[in-house]
Scaffold this motif. Structure first.
Motif, PDB file in Angstrom:
ATOM      1  N   LEU A 109      33.356  45.036  30.013  1.00  0.00           N
ATOM      2  CA  LEU A 109      34.694  44.725  29.499  1.00  0.00           C
ATOM      3  C   LEU A 109      35.202  43.503  30.249  1.00  0.00           C
ATOM      4  O   LEU A 109      35.373  43.540  31.468  1.00  0.00           O
ATOM      5  CB  LEU A 109      35.644  45.896  29.681  1.00  0.00           C
ATOM      6  CG  LEU A 109      37.102  45.646  29.254  1.00  0.00           C
ATOM      7  CD1 LEU A 109      37.178  45.282  27.775  1.00  0.00           C
ATOM      8  CD2 LEU A 109      37.958  46.867  29.544  1.00  0.00           C
ATOM      9  N   VAL A 110      35.404  42.412  29.529  1.00  0.00           N
ATOM     10  CA  VAL A 110      35.881  41.149  30.102  1.00  0.00           C
ATOM     11  C   VAL A 110      37.239  40.822  29.497  1.00  0.00           C
ATOM     12  O   VAL A 110      37.420  40.923  28.275  1.00  0.00           O
ATOM     13  CB  VAL A 110      34.889  39.998  29.809  1.00  0.00           C
ATOM     14  CG1 VAL A 110      35.447  38.663  30.292  1.00  0.00           C
ATOM     15  CG2 VAL A 110      33.538  40.282  30.461  1.00  0.00           C
ATOM     16  N   PHE A 111      38.208  40.468  30.328  1.00  0.00           N
ATOM     17  CA  PHE A 111      39.542  40.123  29.863  1.00  0.00           C
ATOM     18  C   PHE A 111      39.661  38.607  29.719  1.00  0.00           C
ATOM     19  O   PHE A 111      39.277  37.854  30.626  1.00  0.00           O
ATOM     20  CB  PHE A 111      40.600  40.645  30.831  1.00  0.00           C
ATOM     21  CG  PHE A 111      40.674  42.144  30.893  1.00  0.00           C
ATOM     22  CD1 PHE A 111      41.562  42.843  30.085  1.00  0.00           C
ATOM     23  CD2 PHE A 111      39.843  42.862  31.744  1.00  0.00           C
ATOM     24  CE1 PHE A 111      41.628  44.233  30.134  1.00  0.00           C
ATOM     25  CE2 PHE A 111      39.901  44.241  31.800  1.00  0.00           C
ATOM     26  CZ  PHE A 111      40.789  44.938  30.994  1.00  0.00           C
ATOM     27  N   ILE A 112      40.220  38.168  28.581  1.00  0.00           N
ATOM     28  CA  ILE A 112      40.416  36.743  28.296  1.00  0.00           C
ATOM     29  C   ILE A 112      41.881  36.407  28.505  1.00  0.00           C
ATOM     30  O   ILE A 112      42.771  37.096  27.991  1.00  0.00           O
ATOM     31  CB  ILE A 112      39.998  36.415  26.853  1.00  0.00           C
ATOM     32  CG1 ILE A 112      38.551  36.865  26.597  1.00  0.00           C
ATOM     33  CG2 ILE A 112      40.149  34.923  26.576  1.00  0.00           C
ATOM     34  CD1 ILE A 112      38.143  36.766  25.144  1.00  0.00           C
ATOM     35  N   MET A 113      42.135  35.333  29.253  1.00  0.00           N
ATOM     36  CA  MET A 113      43.497  34.956  29.596  1.00  0.00           C
ATOM     37  C   MET A 113      43.977  33.792  28.726  1.00  0.00           C
ATOM     38  O   MET A 113      43.170  33.107  28.076  1.00  0.00           O
ATOM     39  CB  MET A 113      43.580  34.581  31.077  1.00  0.00           C
ATOM     40  CG  MET A 113      42.891  35.576  32.010  1.00  0.00           C
ATOM     41  SD  MET A 113      43.447  37.297  31.831  1.00  0.00           S
ATOM     42  CE  MET A 113      45.142  37.153  32.394  1.00  0.00           C
ATOM     43  N   SER A 114      45.266  33.544  28.737  1.00  0.00           N
ATOM     44  CA  SER A 114      45.846  32.510  27.871  1.00  0.00           C
ATOM     45  C   SER A 114      45.438  31.104  28.272  1.00  0.00           C
ATOM     46  O   SER A 114      45.567  30.168  27.472  1.00  0.00           O
ATOM     47  CB  SER A 114      47.373  32.625  27.858  1.00  0.00           C
ATOM     48  OG  SER A 114      47.907  32.434  29.164  1.00  0.00           O
ATOM     49  N   ASP A 115      44.946  30.924  29.525  1.00  0.00           N
ATOM     50  CA  ASP A 115      44.465  29.599  29.926  1.00  0.00           C
ATOM     51  C   ASP A 115      42.954  29.464  29.717  1.00  0.00           C
ATOM     52  O   ASP A 115      42.329  28.554  30.250  1.00  0.00           O
ATOM     53  CB  ASP A 115      44.831  29.317  31.388  1.00  0.00           C
ATOM     54  CG  ASP A 115      44.162  30.288  32.351  1.00  0.00           C
ATOM     55  OD1 ASP A 115      43.541  31.274  31.878  1.00  0.00           O
ATOM     56  OD2 ASP A 115      44.255  30.074  33.579  1.00  0.00           O
ATOM     57  N   ALA A 116      42.355  30.407  28.952  1.00  0.00           N
ATOM     58  CA  ALA A 116      40.938  30.410  28.581  1.00  0.00           C
ATOM     59  C   ALA A 116      40.006  30.847  29.704  1.00  0.00           C
ATOM     60  O   ALA A 116      38.791  30.843  29.535  1.00  0.00           O
ATOM     61  CB  ALA A 116      40.494  29.044  28.053  1.00  0.00           C
ATOM     62  N   THR A 117      40.561  31.231  30.860  1.00  0.00           N
ATOM     63  CA  THR A 117      39.699  31.786  31.906  1.00  0.00           C
ATOM     64  C   THR A 117      39.391  33.239  31.574  1.00  0.00           C
ATOM     65  O   THR A 117      40.101  33.887  30.799  1.00  0.00           O
ATOM     66  CB  THR A 117      40.359  31.697  33.288  1.00  0.00           C
ATOM     67  OG1 THR A 117      41.618  32.383  33.261  1.00  0.00           O
ATOM     68  CG2 THR A 117      40.589  30.249  33.685  1.00  0.00           C
ATOM     69  N   GLN A 118      38.308  33.752  32.173  1.00  0.00           N
ATOM     70  CA  GLN A 118      37.856  35.107  31.902  1.00  0.00           C
ATOM     71  C   GLN A 118      37.587  35.833  33.213  1.00  0.00           C
ATOM     72  O   GLN A 118      37.159  35.238  34.190  1.00  0.00           O
ATOM     73  CB  GLN A 118      36.592  35.096  31.045  1.00  0.00           C
ATOM     74  CG  GLN A 118      36.779  34.429  29.689  1.00  0.00           C
ATOM     75  CD  GLN A 118      35.476  34.277  28.932  1.00  0.00           C
ATOM     76  OE1 GLN A 118      34.417  34.672  29.414  1.00  0.00           O
ATOM     77  NE2 GLN A 118      35.536  33.728  27.729  1.00  0.00           N
TER      78      GLN A 118
END
Length: 258
Positions: free
Chosen positions: A243-252
């Motif tokens: 499970l990988v979370f994607i952030m609004s600045d495109a980092t993961q």
């Protein structure tokens, strides 16, 4: 002349008693045997699931080009990690992805047994950056992903629940989606994602999907949201391999597993 009154069991009464006891004890004996079998099976299944998760964790930290992730790779390790179980890993290119996506299957068998596995897990490794642990992709440094702390979580039936999310930074961060790989009953799909009491996404997603939230989740600075992550599936869930979370600045974030 006095006649003494002697009481006791007749032969017929003894025979009837023995027959009745037999009728009662035989089913109880079978029930006891089935109960013991169930205990042994549950113990073996738990051990097999834990070993499968260990193998999946190893897979998630390999690069796409690793020799043990080559197309057609098929190896069984006997007495895996010193336990009386054999673990088989097979790798094949996923159809329709121009050899940029590999399906990795991990099966756990009782030692010496090859016909019936206890656990069967599948994950995918891509030749792109899906975050740490997927195809060797690196987490973007200095971004929002560095401030997201993920802890807790447990599987219960068709739910992955009680995931705590914390923003350890001094600025707000926003989760816009996830990449998730899971296994469970045949045909299982991810149906809803809830965070902070709000439905973030609903649909019908297969294992290995990249999901973009319908409603983003913004975490305030230096704030922990206890037991806030809830993932609901269409059928009973066995494990979440990644499970990988994607952030609004495109980092993961890194890859998490349960």
């Amino acid at each position: 002349m006095m006649i003494k009154n002697r009481s006791g069991f007749t032969l017929v009464e003894l025979v009837i008693t023995i027959v009745v006891l037999g009728i009662v004890m035989i089913p109880l004996g079978f029930m006891s045997m089935e109960y013991l079998r169930a205990i042994v099976y549950a113990r073996n299944l738990t051990a097999a699931q834990n070993l499968a998760k260990v193998e999946m964790a190893k897979v998630n930290n390999l690069s796409f080009s690793d020799t043990t992730l080559a197309d057609g790779y098929d190896t069984t390790i006997s007495n895996y990690e010193g336990y009386s179980y054999d673990v088989r890993r097979t790798v094949n290119y996923a159809a329709g992805w121009d050899n940029n996506l590999k399906q990795v299957r991990v099966r756990v068998y009782p030692a010496g047994e090859t016909s019936a596995h206890l656990v069967d897990l599948i994950t995918y490794v891509a030749a792109v950056s899906f975050g740490a642990g997927s195809a060797g992709g690196a987490v973007s440094g200095g971004g929002q992903a560095d401030s997201l702390s993920v802890s807790g979580g447990d599987i219960s039936g068709s739910l992955l629940q009680n995931i705590t999310l914390e923003n350890t930074g001094s600025s707000s961060i926003t989760i816009t989606g996830v990449i998730i790989t899971f296994s469970g009953q045949s045909g299982i799909k991810l149906s809803t994602i809830t965070m902070d009491g709000t439905g973030r996404w609903s649909g019908n997603a297969a294992s290995g999907s990249t999901i973009t939230f319908d409603t983003n989740f913004t975490l305030s600075p230096s704030t922990a949201y206890s037991n806030t992550g809830l993932f609901e599936f269409s059928k009973n869930l066995s494990s979440v391999a990644s499970l990988v979370f994607i952030m609004s600045d495109a980092t993961q974030t890194a890859s998490y597993a349960w």
